[in-house]
Scaffold this motif. Structure first.
Motif, mmCIF file in Angstrom:
data_model
loop_
_atom_site.group_PDB
_atom_site.id
_atom_site.type_symbol
_atom_site.label_atom_id
_atom_site.label_comp_id
_atom_site.label_asym_id
_atom_site.label_seq_id
_atom_site.Cartn_x
_atom_site.Cartn_y
_atom_site.Cartn_z
ATOM 1 N N GLY A 46 30.441 41.093 40.310
ATOM 2 C CA GLY A 46 31.173 39.877 39.915
ATOM 3 C C GLY A 46 32.258 39.919 39.064
ATOM 4 N N LEU A 47 32.268 41.443 38.464
ATOM 5 C CA LEU A 47 33.186 41.570 37.464
ATOM 6 C C LEU A 47 34.428 42.196 37.840
ATOM 7 N N ALA A 48 35.464 42.223 37.038
ATOM 8 C CA ALA A 48 36.909 42.906 37.325
ATOM 9 C C ALA A 48 37.536 43.191 35.947
ATOM 10 N N GLN A 49 38.144 44.160 36.138
ATOM 11 C CA GLN A 49 39.431 44.432 34.914
ATOM 12 C C GLN A 49 40.620 44.547 35.466
ATOM 13 N N LEU A 50 41.578 43.926 34.556
ATOM 14 C CA LEU A 50 42.876 43.883 35.236
ATOM 15 C C LEU A 50 43.838 44.815 34.262
ATOM 16 N N TYR A 51 44.612 45.644 34.919
ATOM 17 C CA TYR A 51 45.613 46.403 33.964
ATOM 18 C C TYR A 51 46.993 45.828 34.195
ATOM 19 N N ARG A 65 45.008 46.292 28.962
ATOM 20 C CA ARG A 65 43.885 45.834 29.789
ATOM 21 C C ARG A 65 44.225 44.188 29.382
ATOM 22 N N PHE A 66 44.192 43.454 30.355
ATOM 23 C CA PHE A 66 44.276 41.836 30.345
ATOM 24 C C PHE A 66 43.231 41.515 29.323
ATOM 25 N N ARG A 67 42.051 42.038 29.489
ATOM 26 C CA ARG A 67 41.214 41.682 28.432
ATOM 27 C C ARG A 67 40.451 42.676 28.037
ATOM 28 N N PRO A 68 39.942 42.724 26.827
ATOM 29 C CA PRO A 68 39.160 44.188 26.307
ATOM 30 C C PRO A 68 37.844 44.540 27.150
ATOM 31 N N GLU A 69 37.232 43.503 27.524
ATOM 32 C CA GLU A 69 35.950 43.683 28.416
ATOM 33 C C GLU A 69 36.273 43.168 29.949
ATOM 34 N N PRO A 70 35.422 43.576 30.844
ATOM 35 C CA PRO A 70 35.649 43.243 32.296
ATOM 36 C C PRO A 70 35.310 41.509 32.148
ATOM 37 N N ALA A 71 36.053 40.909 32.954
ATOM 38 C CA ALA A 71 35.863 39.348 33.203
ATOM 39 C C ALA A 71 35.384 39.136 34.516
ATOM 40 N N ALA A 72 34.961 37.586 34.694
ATOM 41 C CA ALA A 72 34.600 37.231 36.057
ATOM 42 C C ALA A 72 35.947 37.422 36.905
ATOM 43 N N GLU A 73 35.556 38.009 37.983
ATOM 44 C CA GLU A 73 36.504 38.245 39.225
ATOM 45 C C GLU A 73 37.249 37.251 39.349
ATOM 46 N N ALA A 74 36.830 36.114 39.585
ATOM 47 C CA ALA A 74 37.651 34.585 39.672
ATOM 48 C C ALA A 74 38.517 34.480 38.898
ATOM 49 N N ASP A 75 38.063 34.824 37.595
ATOM 50 C CA ASP A 75 39.084 34.513 36.431
ATOM 51 C C ASP A 75 40.356 35.245 36.557
ATOM 52 N N ILE A 76 40.031 36.678 36.888
ATOM 53 C CA ILE A 76 41.126 37.675 36.915
ATOM 54 C C ILE A 76 42.044 37.372 38.173
ATOM 55 N N ASP A 77 41.371 36.731 39.481
ATOM 56 C CA ASP A 77 42.257 36.569 40.518
ATOM 57 C C ASP A 77 42.993 35.272 40.301
ATOM 58 N N ALA A 78 42.491 34.318 39.456
ATOM 59 C CA ALA A 78 43.201 33.150 39.020
ATOM 60 C C ALA A 78 44.707 33.300 38.469
ATOM 61 N N TYR A 79 44.359 34.294 37.393
ATOM 62 C CA TYR A 79 45.472 35.015 36.446
ATOM 63 C C TYR A 79 46.552 35.635 37.461
ATOM 64 N N CYS A 80 46.113 36.461 38.192
ATOM 65 C CA CYS A 80 46.860 37.215 39.215
ATOM 66 C C CYS A 80 47.784 35.991 40.075
ATOM 67 N N ALA A 81 47.098 35.163 40.668
ATOM 68 C CA ALA A 81 47.779 33.993 41.615
ATOM 69 C C ALA A 81 48.827 33.431 40.653
ATOM 70 N N ARG A 82 48.664 32.976 39.373
ATOM 71 C CA ARG A 82 49.481 32.548 38.498
ATOM 72 C C ARG A 82 50.930 33.248 38.236
ATOM 73 N N ARG A 83 50.399 34.502 38.088
ATOM 74 C CA ARG A 83 51.479 35.644 37.929
ATOM 75 C C ARG A 83 52.454 35.769 39.329
ATOM 76 N N ILE A 84 51.743 35.877 40.514
ATOM 77 C CA ILE A 84 52.313 36.072 41.788
ATOM 78 C C ILE A 84 53.565 34.720 42.063
ATOM 79 N N ASP A 85 52.893 33.555 41.577
ATOM 80 C CA ASP A 85 53.685 32.232 41.762
ATOM 81 C C ASP A 85 54.836 32.445 41.006
#
Length: 112
Positions: A46-51, A65-85
């Motif tokens: 359930g974790l992910a890291q974003l570069y 790294r988006f965050r220093p440590e891996p984060a919840a995959e859902a949080d990473i996905d939400a950030y990516c969706a905002r960036r894509i918008d």
């Protein structure tokens, strides 16, 4: 020296991951020539890291790294969706690798 077109760069990243016995997927196809790329690495659990791409003081491409440590995959996905918008030219590549490898060849800084 001009930079490699985004499509070729993404194809090379996917091949490096495949060669390393990881699974890489182009989740979002952006501009073929110059779209920015986000690289999401999913080690499992359930974790992910974003570069995220950046430039160093000399103007060279680096990754942070988006965050220093891996984060919840859902949080990473939400950030990516905002960036894509905000950026319709953006690419999103997801790498599933239990070891958490990103397969990036450029320098990676801690960020976050």
């Amino acid at each position: 020296m001009s930079e490699l077109k985004t499509r070729f760069w993404v194809d090379a990243l996917v091949r490096r991951a495949d060669t390393g016995l990881a699974h890489a997927y182009v989740i979002r196809h952006g501009d073929e020539d110059a779209g920015a790329v986000l690289v999401k690495v999913v080690p499992g659990g359930g974790l992910a890291q974003l570069y995220v791409p950046a430039r160093d003081a000399r103007g060279e491409r680096i990754w942070t790294r988006f965050r220093p440590e891996p984060a919840a995959e859902a949080d990473i996905d939400a950030y990516c969706a905002r960036r894509i918008d905000d950026d319709p030219d953006l690419w999103l590549v997801e790498i599933e690798d239990r070891q958490g490898r990103h397969f990036l060849t450029e320098p990676v800084e801690a960020g976050g």
